[in-house]
Structures are given as C-alpha cells and as structure tokens.
Design an enzyme around this catalytic site. Structure first.
Site, PDB file in Angstrom:
ATOM      1  N   CYS A 120       0.848  -1.195   0.000  1.00 31.06           N
ATOM      2  CA  CYS A 120       0.000   0.000   0.000  1.00 31.06           C
ATOM      3  C   CYS A 120       0.887   1.249   0.000  1.00 31.06           C
ATOM      4  O   CYS A 120       1.726   1.401  -0.892  1.00 31.06           O
ATOM      5  CB  CYS A 120      -0.952  -0.053   1.191  1.00 31.06           C
ATOM      6  SG  CYS A 120      -2.267   1.186   1.177  1.00 31.06           S
ATOM      7  N   ASP A 178      -8.628  -3.491  -7.438  1.00 41.01           N
ATOM      8  CA  ASP A 178      -8.129  -2.465  -6.519  1.00 41.01           C
ATOM      9  C   ASP A 178      -8.683  -1.098  -6.928  1.00 41.01           C
ATOM     10  O   ASP A 178      -8.281  -0.551  -7.954  1.00 41.01           O
ATOM     11  CB  ASP A 178      -6.601  -2.442  -6.554  1.00 41.01           C
ATOM     12  CG  ASP A 178      -5.988  -1.526  -5.500  1.00 41.01           C
ATOM     13  OD1 ASP A 178      -6.698  -0.634  -4.991  1.00 41.01           O
ATOM     14  OD2 ASP A 178      -4.801  -1.713  -5.190  1.00 41.01           O
ATOM     15  N   HIS A 211      -7.667  -4.422  -3.080  1.00 44.79           N
ATOM     16  CA  HIS A 211      -6.602  -3.716  -2.387  1.00 44.79           C
ATOM     17  C   HIS A 211      -6.369  -4.394  -1.041  1.00 44.79           C
ATOM     18  O   HIS A 211      -7.307  -4.769  -0.348  1.00 44.79           O
ATOM     19  CB  HIS A 211      -6.985  -2.248  -2.172  1.00 44.79           C
ATOM     20  CG  HIS A 211      -5.849  -1.429  -1.646  1.00 44.79           C
ATOM     21  ND1 HIS A 211      -4.762  -1.082  -2.412  1.00 44.79           N
ATOM     22  CD2 HIS A 211      -5.629  -0.902  -0.408  1.00 44.79           C
ATOM     23  CE1 HIS A 211      -3.916  -0.374  -1.692  1.00 44.79           C
ATOM     24  NE2 HIS A 211      -4.422  -0.249  -0.475  1.00 44.79           N
TER      25      HIS A 211
END
Length: 240
Positions: A120, A178, A211
């Site tokens: 991330c 994502d 994600h």
C-alpha cells in the site's frame, strides 16, 4: 527454518528485525508496512519472508510523532489515525528515514545484498527506496499514489518523474479489483516506466485481487493470491 526476532532502534526509528538462525550472511530486506504500522498481520508476512532466507527489517513509517510505538487496529478509527499519520509526514521525512534504515541494513555483518518491499503506502515507499543505487531489487505490492504522485503530506511527491533513477530490478503487483489503482492508473504507470527506460521490469495483475489482498485480517484477504505473491517475490529476489 527457525528465526530470531528482536526490536531495535535505527536512530529514532523503532524497527523489528527478523532473521534466520545461523552464523552467515543473508540478503537484507527492508519491508515497509501499510498505514497501520507494525501489526501482527504484517509481522506474520515478515516472518514468512525471513524464513525464506532474508534478514527482514520492518520499521515504523510514522516514528517521529504521536503514532510512534503504536500498532493500529484494522478498523475505522485505526484507518483514520493511519491516514492522519500519512498526512503529517512529508516525502522528505520518508526519504530520510529510508536512508537511515538502508544504512543500518548495509552495516549489519549478517547482510549481503539489499532488497526492498512494501504494501500500500509502503509499496510507494519501496518504489522510492529503489532510487538508492544500493538496492538491487524491489517488489511493490499494490502501491498507492504512484500514478498521481500522492504520498503523505505531499500532493505530488514526483516519484514517477524519478523512475529513471532506479537501477535495480523492479516487480509491481496489483489486484485487478483495486479501486485505489484502477486499470487506467495501472496502464499509466506501466507506460511511464517504459518511457523512463525501465523496460526490464515485471508488472503482475492478479485476477480478483482487492486492495490489501495480502493482509490476513478482514474480508479482502485472499490466501491463495497471497501465497502466489510471496512465492513470486522470493523467486524474483533470488534471481537477482
């Protein structure tokens, strides 16, 4: 493989060091966390990587403010604090901490080559760590902000503009679902990396991956894709 785990300080930066048992050199791996810092979830991943033969150093990404020493919960409050920590941290601060941790890794007598990975926001930090010529290979897991430059307190950290500074090998992994890095953003990243001359790279897009699909807490977690991603990352480092 049995592991040794300890907490250390790199200047003001709290970090966890996990390494295989044994009196020999191993590749050093700087692992950047997501916004939740040194959670057990991230440390479980770090232990898996260490067990594959790496000295893994996991620093806090917010070591200088109110979140120093805090591992955040995976809930709305934890997310709010994590995003606030990012918003209070400049790219220059992230970069200075990176240099300190890489210096620390390089100085260890049990470390040979230097590798970097991250998740991330940590994937974006890993990408910037690749600017350091000492880093021989980097794996960025679903890095946020690469396509638009957003990083911490800076609306545009200029990371993609420095892509040509990367001398080591590069692997970027995204999930196809994502929302933070949709298909057009992934295509933009690839095109800009190619334009910068980084044609010898790997970009993997995992079908169905959301994600944070590698975070083993919560409904986004995909164990099969996580195993695949870690196996491919280890193979990528070993081929360097």
């Amino acid at each position: 493989m049995k592991l040794l785990e300890e907490e250390t300080r790199v200047g003001d930066i709290r970090a966890i060091v996990i390494r295989p048992v044994g009196d020999r050199e191993w590749p050093g791996l700087l692992l950047y966390t997501d916004i939740f810092q040194l959670t057990e979830s991230t440390l479980r991943t770090a232990r898996r990587l260490a067990a594959d033969g790496f000295v893994v150093v996991v620093p806090e990404i917010y070591p200088h403010g109110p979140l120093a020493g805090v591992a955040l919960e995976f809930d709305d409050e934890g997310k709010r604090h994590g995003l606030a920590g990012a918003a209070a941290t400049t790219t220059a601060s992230f970069d200075a901490d990176r240099a300190a941790v890489l210096d620390y890794l390089e100085s260890r007598p049990d470390v040979s080559d230097l590798f970097v990975t991250g998740f991330c926001i940590g994937g974006h930090l890993a990408f910037r760590a690749a600017f350091d010529p000492r880093v021989k290979a980097t794996v960025c897991f679903y890095p946020t902000g690469l396509h638009n430059g957003a990083l911490g307190a800076d609306a545009d950290a200029g990371s993609m503009e420095r892509a040509a500074d990367i001398r080591g090998r590069l692997l970027i992994v995204f999930g196809s679902q994502d929302p933070h890095v949709p298909a057009d953003a992934r295509l933009d990243i690839l095109q800009r990396l190619y334009a910068a001359g980084l044609t010898d790279l790997e970009l993997h897009v995992y079908t169905g991956g959301e994600h944070a699909f590698m975070r083993d807490v919560g409904p986004r977690h995909d164990p099969a894709l996580t195993d695949r991603a870690l196996i491919e990352a280890v193979a990528f480092f070993r081929e360097t």
